[in-house]
Design a protein around this motif. Sequence first.
Motif, short mmCIF file in Angstrom:
data_model
loop_
_atom_site.label_atom_id
_atom_site.label_comp_id
_atom_site.label_asym_id
_atom_site.label_seq_id
_atom_site.Cartn_x
_atom_site.Cartn_y
_atom_site.Cartn_z
N MET A 60 2.44 2.80 -0.64
CA MET A 60 1.77 4.23 -0.87
C MET A 60 0.39 4.25 -1.01
SD MET A 60 2.85 5.95 -4.71
CE MET A 60 4.18 6.51 -5.80
N ASP A 87 2.18 4.89 4.96
CA ASP A 87 3.50 5.92 4.66
C ASP A 87 3.30 7.00 4.56
OD1 ASP A 87 2.81 5.30 1.74
OD2 ASP A 87 4.23 4.27 1.44
N ALA A 108 1.60 8.49 1.94
CA ALA A 108 1.99 8.72 0.47
C ALA A 108 0.92 8.34 0.03
CB ALA A 108 3.63 7.98 -0.31
N THR A 109 0.23 9.16 -1.33
CA THR A 109 -0.94 9.11 -1.33
C THR A 109 -0.84 8.92 -3.54
OG1 THR A 109 -2.31 10.28 -0.17
CG2 THR A 109 -3.39 9.96 -2.48
#
Lengths: 411, 411
Positions: free
Chosen positions: A200, A241, A243-244
């Motif tokens: 993430m 990736d 994603a946060t």
Amino acid sequence: MTRTATAHPQQWLLRTQGVTAPEGFRAAGIAAGIKASGKPDLALVFNEGPDYGAAGVFTRNQVKAAPVLWSRQVLNNQRLKAVILNSGGANACTGPGGFQDAHATAEAVAAALSQWGTETGAIEVAVCSTGLIGDRLPLAKVLAGVTEIVHEMAGGLVGGDDAARAIMTTDTVPKQVALHHEVSPDANWIVGGMAKGAGMMAPSLATMLVVLTTDAVADAGMLESALRRAAARTFDRLDVDGATSTNDTVLLLSSGASGIRPSQEDLDIAVGAVCDDLCAQMQADAEGVTKRVTIVVAGARSEDDALAAARAIGRDSLVKTAMFGSDPNWGRVLAAVGMSPFPLDPNRISVSFNGSPVCVDGAGAPGARDVDLSGPDVEVLVDLGLGESSAFIRTTDLSHAYIEENSAYSS
Amino acid sequence: MTRTATAHPQQWLLRTQGVTAPEGFRAAGIAAGIKASGKPDLALVFNEGPDYGAAGVFTRNQVKAAPVLWSRQVLNNQRLKAVILNSGGANACTGPGGFQDAHATAEAVAAALSQWGTETGAIEVAVCSTGLIGDRLPLAKVLAGVTEIVHEMAGGLVGGDDAARAIMTTDTVPKQVALHHEVSPDANWIVGGMAKGAGMMAPSLATMLVVLTTDAVADAGMLESALRRAAARTFDRLDVDGATSTNDTVLLLSSGASGIRPSQEDLDIAVGAVCDDLCAQMQADAEGVTKRVTIVVAGARSEDDALAAARAIGRDSLVKTAMFGSDPNWGRVLAAVGMSPFPLDPNRISVSFNGSPVCVDGAGAPGARDVDLSGPDVEVLVDLGLGESSAFIRTTDLSHAYIEENSAYSS
């Protein structure tokens, strides 16, 4: 391991200690029963002073975990005596009850520290959580753990290492480092840090918790400036990736215990070096990583353009799977950079992999398909041919192990 | 298979024919030796008229393949007699020589068709290519293939099916459909289409080649309008991996051979239905797909907001790997939607999976972790609670097979 930083060879030393390397900090890590596995899951970092300056940066995700809301609020005072961190649950998307849990945890830490001899208010305690989104924490276990962990605090390497281990989720190794600045043979100040984060990992901070400590004398404005500058150039440029997380938190605490007041520039260097090293450790331990990939974009009209292009390439699933396959499929890099949000001239773009040209002026270079990418490190250099600015991001390949790890995280 | 479209049950019939379903079109597909495997790799779609109206939409990637540059240019005349398509090579990032190859191919098709009896100029021939980026096409094989394929053209099902097979790359099945509009028992007009595309599927058109044909009487303006509208609502909302190809092309050709002039609205319905069906076929055959995932965002202030949020969720690697694992990890949906580029209220967001509520007003719903996602279709419904607008995108899970297929594509 002792490494000599390049900037000031005689004076700056990177060491594998963590948050307890600077004077004035204690830390501990214990198993409080939050994780079903029984592994360590609660960490405390305690600032003994005499100073209590603090700064923080938080996730840019609009969905913020309860501990982020709490810690952002207490950081308004630019002052912290302690940070309590748990793995085993993110305390995100848990409603008003989740916020009350974060608050109650800070109150418990403040009460335990006060009883232990250091008068502390909840407003001087930051809270960080990491783990699965959506479940309430087992509060009774957290509160019992708080009472226990205050008694476990120790100086030196042990406490810092225990804390670094207690915040791990899918991390396979603890991550910590310290930079020592020897001003003279018998005077030095230190910035130490620990981090967790392996997936993430995002454009605006990776999914991670980072606690940095220093015994330098520095007011909160200096800390804030050093931290923002460092985060923008390190954690903000780590993208595993795309994603946060809802929980990203980076905190910097100063004890002033060294009695040495560095210049802003020196503080920037030290905080920047520690953040950079923690970033490299997170990249190396990213979920399922088999390659560490650095995307450098040069020849851009501005650094922002270079960074946007580097992110576009670093997030491209097809580029990332090609890296996993050690496949010098440079056309995917061209296709990715072609989606940059600024005007390009495709006929000026050149690309090299690990120093070997694979594309020159938008067309394939001789031998491009034979470049060997079988090693663990790949540098993708893209020259846009438009200007003089450059930037890089760190990313990883997209592997079977990433899929494996993330298809079964909550179950 | 005969399916009845829902809009006008008595009049509209979807059938599994393709580009040769409408009157006035011939097609063929052959193995010209472009693919090393010896599989079919060259397709021709030929419009016998009497009309030759045409419209096209192309990739938004700034790095455009040579055939895209060629076809965009000839489409300025809104008129096409033929489309030549090859798999086995994208002819992208191939420099001025690559553009000359595309031009030479169009010239060869025009010459062969003229010799065959239909006076044709290169400017009436669109060129589409798909395959690996960066290599020049084997032009001698392409040109020899052009001569051969003109003789292979056939009407009826056979030619269209051969053409649909010859444009496959990583596709496992050919993709084609036709919508018949029966105006009266003995009068009907048809829109047919074929598509290839299974990966590099993107926000602005999937990575795909699509040729649509109709025997409706429609001027180029009507065709253009119907095509743009349909593409924006179908191909633009299919997002397998966030990657946008250099070669995306969608063409619509009309022969006018039915003698029937539909209204713009009816043409929009027919072209839209064919595009929608081809989209669903591409989604089902996407690289490594084990789940077909539809992301619906409702309760947005505008359709653009809804679409942006749906894309953010549909591109999130953690959401996609959770889907692969049949894991109802709704927290990842919240984390993904939290990065939407417009203001949100996290406490108003509700989520359901296949109709089962998993998150209500930003916090977990009872039983959320037990929702069964083991089937092949997953609908993720996110209600932002901010307004009345909604939109959906189609995506897939992120699976081991995707990694496998894409880590070894060029090698």
